[in-house]
Design an enzyme around this catalytic site. Structure first.
Site, PDB file in Angstrom:
ATOM      1  CB  SER A 179      -0.970  -0.001   1.185  1.00  0.00           C
ATOM      2  OG  SER A 179      -0.294  -0.287   2.389  1.00  0.00           O
ATOM      3  CG  HIS A 207      -3.552  -1.058  -2.474  1.00  0.00           C
ATOM      4  ND1 HIS A 207      -4.101   0.199  -2.384  1.00  0.00           N
ATOM      5  CD2 HIS A 207      -3.236  -1.423  -1.209  1.00  0.00           C
ATOM      6  CE1 HIS A 207      -4.093   0.597  -1.124  1.00  0.00           C
ATOM      7  NE2 HIS A 207      -3.577  -0.373  -0.389  1.00  0.00           N
ATOM      8  CE  LYS A 239      -7.551   0.759   0.552  1.00  0.00           C
ATOM      9  NZ  LYS A 239      -6.979  -0.166   1.503  1.00  0.00           N
TER      10      LYS A 239
HETATM   11  C1  LIG Z   1      -7.018  -0.340   2.902  1.00  0.00           C
HETATM   12  C2  LIG Z   1      -6.384  -1.652   3.216  1.00  0.00           C
HETATM   13  C3  LIG Z   1      -6.951  -2.556   4.112  1.00  0.00           C
HETATM   14  C4  LIG Z   1      -8.125  -2.165   4.964  1.00  0.00           C
HETATM   15  O1  LIG Z   1      -9.297  -2.125   4.236  1.00  0.00           O
HETATM   16  P1  LIG Z   1     -10.504  -1.203   4.778  1.00  0.00           P
HETATM   17  O2  LIG Z   1     -11.683  -1.710   4.050  1.00  0.00           O
HETATM   18  O3  LIG Z   1     -10.119   0.184   4.440  1.00  0.00           O
HETATM   19  O4  LIG Z   1     -10.576  -1.448   6.255  1.00  0.00           O
HETATM   20  C5  LIG Z   1      -6.391  -3.789   4.253  1.00  0.00           C
HETATM   21  N1  LIG Z   1      -5.281  -4.125   3.572  1.00  0.00           N
HETATM   22  C6  LIG Z   1      -4.663  -3.276   2.727  1.00  0.00           C
HETATM   23  C7  LIG Z   1      -3.437  -3.703   2.011  1.00  0.00           C
HETATM   24  C8  LIG Z   1      -5.194  -2.011   2.536  1.00  0.00           C
HETATM   25  O5  LIG Z   1      -4.567  -1.145   1.743  1.00  0.00           O
END
Ligand SMILES: *Cc1c(COP(=O)(O)O)cnc(C)c1O
Length: 388
Positions: A179, A207, A239
């Site tokens: 991330s 991602h 995302k």
């Molecule tokens: C954003 C993210 C999460 C968490 O997801 P949410 O739905 O925002 O709680 C978990 N793992 C990774 C790699 C992320 O980037």
């Protein structure tokens, strides 16, 4: 009782003194390439809305329509009476899209990761994680009761050594796309090592899902790995998909057992049914508007070529996450502030999210941007960057 207030004040003082104090921005507009803040429009290069679906008209219409039929709140947890037809439809669509027998919804990625690790792992097991994994995977592993070891980022030799020493049932967990660095895990090699050592591999594709792979099914699909090679596939809906929530995809056995035992699934209210319905629509948009992935790919190429020509400190990423390494946290904050003055919104990522001395500007590109906006980003970075 002065102990707690004292502790809280000390924490705030320390954050201010080290320049690591954090604050929310309050947007006055929907997500998009332009966002409004304090009455001014900014070019947004820091959201994870990689495909520009967060405010897509068809997905918004689907949410609105579903709310008319299904209301707002789900009213209960999945196992009591909060699970409705849109949840079921979304789980089936996600299973089909990822090529897995079943999928299970969670209200967030954080809940999914911590939940599945705590449900699966027991004392006497081993869990091995890439050092740069997302906090939710690290937290899940740390609190699981299993022996918890990290290995050097994307270092298969380091993992092989850890696997050779591992005791008990062993799980390896990695981000598909990291991330804060934007680079990808070597999934084929990791899957081979895990299969040799009879370890399970879990991939968090927050991602990669929606962006990578021929039809957007993610990093695991792009690497051609099936459910035997990656028994636990996790991805988020907030995302690239533009909605909210997360899911775990895997075998019938895995999902049935998680339903019985995952506290983060059992003891929490189901996501709003209209969000589930909007997510089904978002999956359809993902399939039908393949141009979004192509356009994003073109913008990534454009940005990297331009940044390279300017001598900017690019990192080894080919994803929509294109961080520029600054090092010092104060310097990163200053650059972020200067960019803000020029109308560009880019967040400085500092410890503890990244290691000390590796503060960076985390630039993210989206299919909602056009090439003129990326050119403006490059021109502004060229003007402001200390040594460029
Ligand atoms: C954003 C993210 C999460 C968490 O997801 P949410 O739905 O925002 O709680 C978990 N793992 C990774 C790699 C992320 O980037």
């Amino acid at each position: 009782m002065e102990a707690f207030p004292q502790r809280l004040r000390a924490l705030l003082d320390e954050r201010h003194a080290t320049g690591l104090y954090r604050q929310c921005l309050t947007l006055e507009s929907a997500q998009g390439p332009l966002v409004r803040l304090d009455g001014r429009d900014y070019l947004n290069f820091c959201s994870n809305d990689y495909l520009g679906l967060a405010a897509h008209p068809r997905i918004v219409a689907s949410l609105r329509e579903a709310a008319t039929t299904w209301g707002v709140g789900s009213g209960a947890s999945h196992l009591v009476c909060g699970h409705s037809a849109p949840h079921r439809e979304l789980e089936e669509a996600l299973a089909e899209f990822t090529g897995r027998p079943r999928a299970l919804l969670f209200s967030s990625g954080y809940a999914a990761n911590t939940g599945v690790l705590q449900a699966l792992l027991k004392p006497g097991d081993t869990v091995l994680q890439d050092r740069l994994n997302h906090a939710s995977l690290l937290d899940g592993g740390l609190h699981s009761g299993a022996r918890f070891r990290r290995f050097a980022h994307n270092d298969c030799d380091a993992l092989a050594r850890r696997l050779a020493q591992a005791e008990g049932p062993t799980l390896v967990a990695v981000d598909g796309v990291f991330s804060m660095d934007g680079d990808s895990a070597p999934l084929e090699e990791l899957a081979r090592l895990c299969s040799e050592q009879e370890a399970w591999l879990m991939v968090d594709d927050a991602h990669g899902f929606g962006v990578l792979g021929a039809n957007g099914a993610g990093s695991v699909a792009a690497a051609g790995l099936n459910e035997t090679q990656v028994p636990i596939l996790m991805a988020t809906l907030g995302k690239a998909l533009g909605t909210s929530g997360a899911f775990i995809a895997g075998s019938e056995l895995l999902i049935e057992a998680l339903i019985q035992s995952t506290r983060n699934y059992i003891y929490t209210t189901a996501m709003p049914p209209a969000i589930a319905a909007a997510s089904v629509t978002a999956l359809a948009v993902l399939r039908e508007e393949a141009w979004r992935r192509d356009h994003l790919g073109d913008l990534i190429t454009l940005f990297r070529a331009g940044a390279k020509a300017l001598g900017l400190p690019l990192m080894a990423s080919t994803s929509a996450i294109q961080p520029l390494l600054v090092g010092d946290a104060g310097q990163a904050m200053l650059l972020s502030q200067r960019l803000r003055e020029q109308g560009l919104l880019i967040s400085a990522i500092r410890p503890p999210t990244v290691a000390a001395g590796t503060s960076r500007l985390r630039i993210t590109l989206s299919a909602a941007h056009d090439s003129a906006q990326v050119e403006r980003l490059l021109a502004t970075l060229g003007d402001l960057w200390p040594h460029a």
